[in-house]
Structures are given as C-alpha cells and as structure tokens.
Design a protein around this motif. Structure first.
Motif, PDB file in Angstrom:
ATOM      1  N   MET A 150      43.855  73.809  13.418  1.00 21.58           N
ATOM      2  CA  MET A 150      42.525  74.365  12.713  1.00 21.58           C
ATOM      3  C   MET A 150      41.433  73.947  12.757  1.00 21.58           C
ATOM      4  N   ASN A 151      40.286  74.440  13.408  1.00 20.32           N
ATOM      5  CA  ASN A 151      38.965  73.812  13.016  1.00 20.32           C
ATOM      6  C   ASN A 151      38.092  74.209  11.950  1.00 20.32           C
ATOM      7  N   PRO A 152      37.476  73.725  10.590  1.00 19.27           N
ATOM      8  CA  PRO A 152      36.748  73.961   9.533  1.00 19.27           C
ATOM      9  C   PRO A 152      36.344  75.776   9.904  1.00 19.27           C
ATOM     10  N   ILE A 153      35.341  75.758   8.825  1.00 22.48           N
ATOM     11  CA  ILE A 153      34.920  77.128   8.710  1.00 22.48           C
ATOM     12  C   ILE A 153      33.762  76.887   8.291  1.00 22.48           C
ATOM     13  N   GLN A 154      32.601  76.239   8.556  1.00 21.42           N
ATOM     14  CA  GLN A 154      30.625  75.627   7.954  1.00 21.42           C
ATOM     15  C   GLN A 154      30.345  76.584   6.924  1.00 21.42           C
ATOM     16  N   THR A 155      29.812  76.753   5.742  1.00 22.70           N
ATOM     17  CA  THR A 155      29.006  77.792   4.901  1.00 22.70           C
ATOM     18  C   THR A 155      27.862  76.515   5.168  1.00 22.70           C
ATOM     19  N   ALA A 156      26.700  77.899   4.014  1.00 24.00           N
ATOM     20  CA  ALA A 156      25.496  77.504   4.048  1.00 24.00           C
ATOM     21  C   ALA A 156      26.092  75.158   3.204  1.00 24.00           C
ATOM     22  N   SER A 157      27.321  75.568   2.009  1.00 24.88           N
ATOM     23  CA  SER A 157      26.750  74.290   1.762  1.00 24.88           C
ATOM     24  C   SER A 157      28.116  73.633   1.892  1.00 24.88           C
ATOM     25  N   HIS A 158      29.330  74.264   1.851  1.00 23.59           N
ATOM     26  CA  HIS A 158      30.730  72.861   2.537  1.00 23.59           C
ATOM     27  C   HIS A 158      31.776  73.329   3.439  1.00 23.59           C
ATOM     28  N   SER A 159      32.792  72.968   3.398  1.00 24.69           N
ATOM     29  CA  SER A 159      33.653  73.776   4.762  1.00 24.69           C
ATOM     30  C   SER A 159      34.639  74.047   4.069  1.00 24.69           C
ATOM     31  N   VAL A 160      35.321  74.888   4.482  1.00 25.09           N
ATOM     32  CA  VAL A 160      36.553  75.215   4.549  1.00 25.09           C
ATOM     33  C   VAL A 160      37.742  74.902   5.710  1.00 25.09           C
ATOM     34  N   HIS A 161      38.233  74.316   4.895  1.00 28.92           N
ATOM     35  CA  HIS A 161      39.450  73.564   5.821  1.00 28.92           C
ATOM     36  C   HIS A 161      40.865  74.404   5.869  1.00 28.92           C
ATOM     37  N   PHE A 162      41.721  74.148   7.017  1.00 22.89           N
ATOM     38  CA  PHE A 162      42.962  75.098   6.786  1.00 22.89           C
ATOM     39  C   PHE A 162      43.989  74.380   7.298  1.00 22.89           C
ATOM     40  N   GLU A 163      45.159  74.743   7.017  1.00 17.93           N
ATOM     41  CA  GLU A 163      46.461  74.255   6.825  1.00 17.93           C
ATOM     42  C   GLU A 163      46.619  72.894   6.506  1.00 17.93           C
ATOM     43  N   GLU A 164      47.299  71.944   7.546  1.00 14.98           N
ATOM     44  CA  GLU A 164      47.370  70.070   7.610  1.00 14.98           C
ATOM     45  C   GLU A 164      46.433  69.760   7.775  1.00 14.98           C
ATOM     46  N   ALA A 165      45.317  70.077   8.268  1.00 12.24           N
ATOM     47  CA  ALA A 165      44.179  70.054   8.650  1.00 12.24           C
ATOM     48  C   ALA A 165      42.809  69.638   6.748  1.00 12.24           C
ATOM     49  N   ALA A 166      43.679  69.927   5.863  1.00 13.79           N
ATOM     50  CA  ALA A 166      43.029  70.672   4.732  1.00 13.79           C
ATOM     51  C   ALA A 166      42.811  68.660   3.459  1.00 13.79           C
ATOM     52  N   LEU A 167      44.020  68.653   4.252  1.00 18.80           N
ATOM     53  CA  LEU A 167      44.734  67.501   2.681  1.00 18.80           C
ATOM     54  C   LEU A 167      44.040  66.827   3.052  1.00 18.80           C
ATOM     55  N   GLY A 168      44.142  66.538   4.946  1.00 14.46           N
ATOM     56  CA  GLY A 168      43.087  65.070   5.393  1.00 14.46           C
ATOM     57  C   GLY A 168      41.483  65.155   5.109  1.00 14.46           C
ATOM     58  N   ALA A 169      41.124  66.630   4.678  1.00 18.55           N
ATOM     59  CA  ALA A 169      39.644  65.984   4.698  1.00 18.55           C
ATOM     60  C   ALA A 169      39.487  66.223   3.252  1.00 18.55           C
ATOM     61  N   LEU A 170      40.557  66.385   2.052  1.00 18.16           N
ATOM     62  CA  LEU A 170      40.625  66.240   1.143  1.00 18.16           C
ATOM     63  C   LEU A 170      40.696  64.676   0.286  1.00 18.16           C
ATOM     64  N   LYS A 171      41.844  64.051   1.310  1.00 14.67           N
ATOM     65  CA  LYS A 171      41.381  62.781   0.777  1.00 14.67           C
ATOM     66  C   LYS A 171      40.354  61.979   1.691  1.00 14.67           C
ATOM     67  N   THR A 172      39.639  62.281   2.700  1.00 16.44           N
ATOM     68  CA  THR A 172      39.229  62.177   3.089  1.00 16.44           C
ATOM     69  C   THR A 172      37.737  61.614   2.381  1.00 16.44           C
ATOM     70  N   HIS A 173      37.623  62.925   1.686  1.00 19.22           N
ATOM     71  CA  HIS A 173      36.208  63.594   0.394  1.00 19.22           C
ATOM     72  C   HIS A 173      36.504  62.300  -0.786  1.00 19.22           C
ATOM     73  N   LEU A 174      37.865  62.156  -0.976  1.00 16.94           N
ATOM     74  CA  LEU A 174      38.466  61.467  -2.324  1.00 16.94           C
ATOM     75  C   LEU A 174      37.680  60.102  -2.208  1.00 16.94           C
ATOM     76  N   GLU A 175      37.835  60.040  -0.910  1.00 17.11           N
ATOM     77  CA  GLU A 175      37.583  58.533  -0.730  1.00 17.11           C
ATOM     78  C   GLU A 175      36.111  58.149  -0.939  1.00 17.11           C
ATOM     79  N   GLU A 176      35.560  59.251  -0.539  1.00 18.02           N
ATOM     80  CA  GLU A 176      34.028  58.410  -0.060  1.00 18.02           C
ATOM     81  C   GLU A 176      33.568  59.024  -1.576  1.00 18.02           C
ATOM     82  N   THR A 177      33.898  60.091  -2.049  1.00 17.75           N
ATOM     83  CA  THR A 177      33.396  59.960  -3.846  1.00 17.75           C
ATOM     84  C   THR A 177      33.299  59.222  -4.805  1.00 17.75           C
ATOM     85  N   PRO A 178      32.841  58.785  -5.536  1.00 20.12           N
ATOM     86  CA  PRO A 178      34.051  58.364  -6.564  1.00 20.12           C
ATOM     87  C   PRO A 178      33.534  58.774  -8.009  1.00 20.12           C
TER      88      PRO A 178
END
Ligand SMILES: NC(=O)c1ccc[n+]([C@@H]2O[C@H](COP(=O)([O-])OP(=O)(O)OC[C@H]3O[C@@H](n4cnc5c(N)ncnc54)[C@H](O)[C@@H]3O)[C@@H](O)[C@H]2O)c1
Ligand SMILES: [Zn+2]
Length: 353
Positions: free
Chosen positions: A1-29
């Motif tokens: 399920m594709n994310p929804i883009q708000t003015a400032s951030h994304s809303v991620h759904f279902e399985e893709a959500a944890l993938g997005a979290l993983k990437t975010h944590l890898e990219e942010t110190p």
C-alpha cells in the motif's frame, strides 16, 4: 500500500510501514530512542511492535496510565521527567505507540521537551489511525476541558498497521468508524454509500487509507483551520456537547467520542435540511445509515438545556457565536453556519423520533 504524503511527513501503511521506519532510523543519527505507551498498549501493542521490529525492545520505555482522564499535564510532567532522567537530548526521538491519548500527549511532550524533539506516531486505535494520524494537533486536557493546551506540530512519520486493531474492543473500533462515515458525508458520497452498506465496523479496516487520504486533502487545503478544515467538525458541535454532558453526569453511562459524534451527525444532518439545503430524503438516509451501527441513545428533553449550555462553551466558538459545519448534500459540506436555537431543539426531536 503506497504511503500518503502530507505537507510535512508520510503516513505509511501495513508491511511497508516497518520498512520505512527501518530506513528512517538508519538515515537519522538519533542519540537515543524513547517509546511511549499507555498501560494497555504496553501490554497489548508493545509485544507486537517488538516482535515485528526487534530493535524496539532496546528503546527506553516510558508509560502513562490508560484513559482520557490521564491526558493531562501531570502525565506530561511524568514523561518529561522520564526523558530527562534517561538522558534525552535534542537529538532524541520519541515514538508514540497508542491511541489518540498517547499520540496527542506524546506529540505535545516531544514538541515542548528542550523546545522540541522529533517524534513518530504509531496509532493503535481505529480513531487515531483515521483521525489523529494527520493534521498535527497535539495536546492535553485542562481539567474537564478537552484539548485546551497544545500546539500544532508534525511527526517525522506515521505508521499504520491494522494488526494492532486485533486486540481493540469492538466498541472502540466502532467509535473510530464514526469518523470514517463522517469523511464520506463531508467529502465523498460514494465512500459514504460503501461504508453505510457494510455489515459491521470491522469491515471498514481495508478503507483506513482512503479516510486518511480524505482528511489529508482537507488539511492540505487549510492547515490552520481558517476555512475548509472546519468541515471536519461536522457532527462535532452538538456531538462534543453531548459527549461532555454524558461524561459529566454520574447517572449516565459515558459515551465514546465516536458514539457521541454519530448522534451529533444525525442532528446536524437535520439542521442541514433547515439551513444549508440538504434534502430531507438524504437526511433520512443518513439517519438510517448511522442508526444501523449506532442504536439510539436516550436523551430526554429535560437534559437539553444542559447540553445547550455546554454548546456555548465549545472551544471552536468565536465572539459568543456557535457556528456549525453542515451538509449541502451527502459528500459536500459547508462551514461557519449560524443556527437559531429553535432549530437545535427540532434536531433533538428528529433524533428522538
Ligand atoms: N490529534 C488529532 O487530530 C485527534 C483526532 C481525533 C482524536 N484525538 C484525540 O484522541 C483521543 C481519543 O483517541 P482514542 O479513541 O484512540 O483513545 P485512547 O487513546 O484513550 O484509546 C482508547 C482505549 O483503547 C486502548 N487501546 C489503544 N490501542 C489499543 C489496542 N490496539 N488494543 C487494545 N486496546 C487499545 C487505550 O489504552 C484506551 O483504553 C482523544 O483524546 C481525542 O482528543 C486527536
Ligand atoms: Zn472526532
């Protein structure tokens, strides 16, 4: 399920959500990650998160007691203290895992701790998924007055996993469903028809993304609630007053937010027939559709004056005028509508009929 883009951030759904979290944590110190739950989501949702995202088990866990009664500044102090004692700094992250109480309070705590640290919301109730996940409202109650203290601030991301709903009480689930029905009524007639035809609120789960998208459209058009965003208040002017009335009376069983809003929507649909041109046939269809899921609650005539008094105290009022968001037709709402007291009384009669 594709994310929804708000003015400032994304809303991620279902399985893709944890993938997005993983990437975010890898990219942010982040210097340190904190997890906020309430007592229920600690027991029921934290194990689910840790099973699917094991590193969450390492995050510093902070908790508040469950329930709206604890959405207050005392709970904030406890969480600020927990952050401070555990070495949170400006580069720390707060992950809010819970219903609207946890995401509202956690968002506020994060926005104010050391003038603001970043936060992520993982809503675990249907209401918080479809409503609190977009729009950036954070805050707490002041005594009996809801959401009096707060700020608008956006999370880094929102992660929506319907898996959490498996442990949610059926009544809580239905409460969130009321907001989805509202999204249809104010913005998308086809969506209303589809939801009204469901057998049970559980079947609404596959439609969560559409509700988030509809709310996002409205918020994007008017982030600060100067105009269009007010349509999201359909059903809420009377609904809030009815909710407060039931909360404030020890002899009445409290209504959940969505249950009160469902009543408010029936009454405000009636008001719409008198003020904003909604057809009576459409109004009756709205009533039937809502009563199918939300059986009638008894509101005796003698209780009306008290509800009218609460209406005057609504936070959304300006200059002493009570303004409503109403329907022009199913799928199209208008805002800033003034309603004479006589029509309010008729709306109660219409609901009771
Ligand atoms: N920020 C916004 O835009 C926005 C929008 C709508 C509502 N809200 C706020 O949200 C709050 C209401 O949200 P809510 O209905 O989610 O309330 P809530 O957070 O109190 O959750 C309801 C109950 O369900 C429990 N719970 C949560 N997730 C669960 C799960 N997965 N399984 C079992 N139990 C679970 C909670 O512990 C609580 O007892 C209100 O304070 C309201 O003001 C905010
Ligand atoms: Zn609501």
């Amino acid at each position: 399920m594709n994310p929804i883009q708000t003015a400032s951030h994304s809303v991620h759904f279902e399985e893709a959500a944890l993938g997005a979290l993983k990437t975010h944590l890898e990219e942010t110190p982040y210097s340190r990650i904190f997890l906020l739950t309430d007592s229920n989501t600690s027991r029921l949702c934290r194990p689910v998160l840790c099973e699917n995202f094991p590193e969450a088990g390492q995050w510093v866990h902070l908790g508040i007691p469950a329930g709206e009664a604890h959405k207050n500044i005392e709970s904030c102090t406890a969480v600020w203290q927990g952050l401070s004692e555990n070495g949170a700094d400006r580069q720390s992250l707060l992950v809010n895992l819970g219903g609207g109480v946890v995401t509202d309070l956690g968002g506020f705590v994060a926005s104010t701790y050391q003038r603001g640290i970043r936060f992520i919301n993982i809503p675990t109730t249907l209401l918080s998924m479809v409503d609190a996940s977009v729009g950036g409202k954070t805050g707490v109650d002041l005594g009996p007055l809801k959401n009096q203290i707060g700020v608008i601030n956006q999370p880094e991301m929102v992660l929506i996993s319907p898996t959490y709903l498996e442990t949610l009480d059926a009544r809580e689930l239905r409460s969130g469903f009321a907001e989805m029905l509202k999204h249809g009524l104010i913005r998308d007639a086809g969506y209303w028809e589809e939801l009204a035809a469901l057998e049970s609120p559980v079947e609404s789960i596959p439609h969560i993304r559409h509700s988030v998208a509809l709310k996002n459209e409205v918020v994007l058009a008017d982030p600060t609630e100067k105009n269009l965003r007010k349509i999201l208040n359909f059903g809420h002017t009377l609904g809030h007053a009815i909710e407060s009335h039931f909360l404030g009376r020890p002899d009445l069983e409290p209504l959940l937010h969505g249950e009160a809003i469902a009543i408010g929507m029936i009454m405000e649909a009636y008001i719409s027939t008198r003020i904003s041109g909604l057809g009576m046939d459409e109004c009756n269809r709205i009533r039937e559709g809502l009563l199918k899921f939300f059986p009638k609650t008894r509101i005796p005539k003698q209780q009306q004056p008290e509800i009218f008094r609460l209406l005057i105290h609504d936070k959304k009022n300006t200059h002493g005028r009570v303004l409503f968001s109403l329907l022009e037709r199913i799928g199209k709402a208008v805002y800033n509508q003034e309603v004479p007291a006589g029509i309010l009384a008729e709306a109660f009669d219409y609901y009771r009929d």
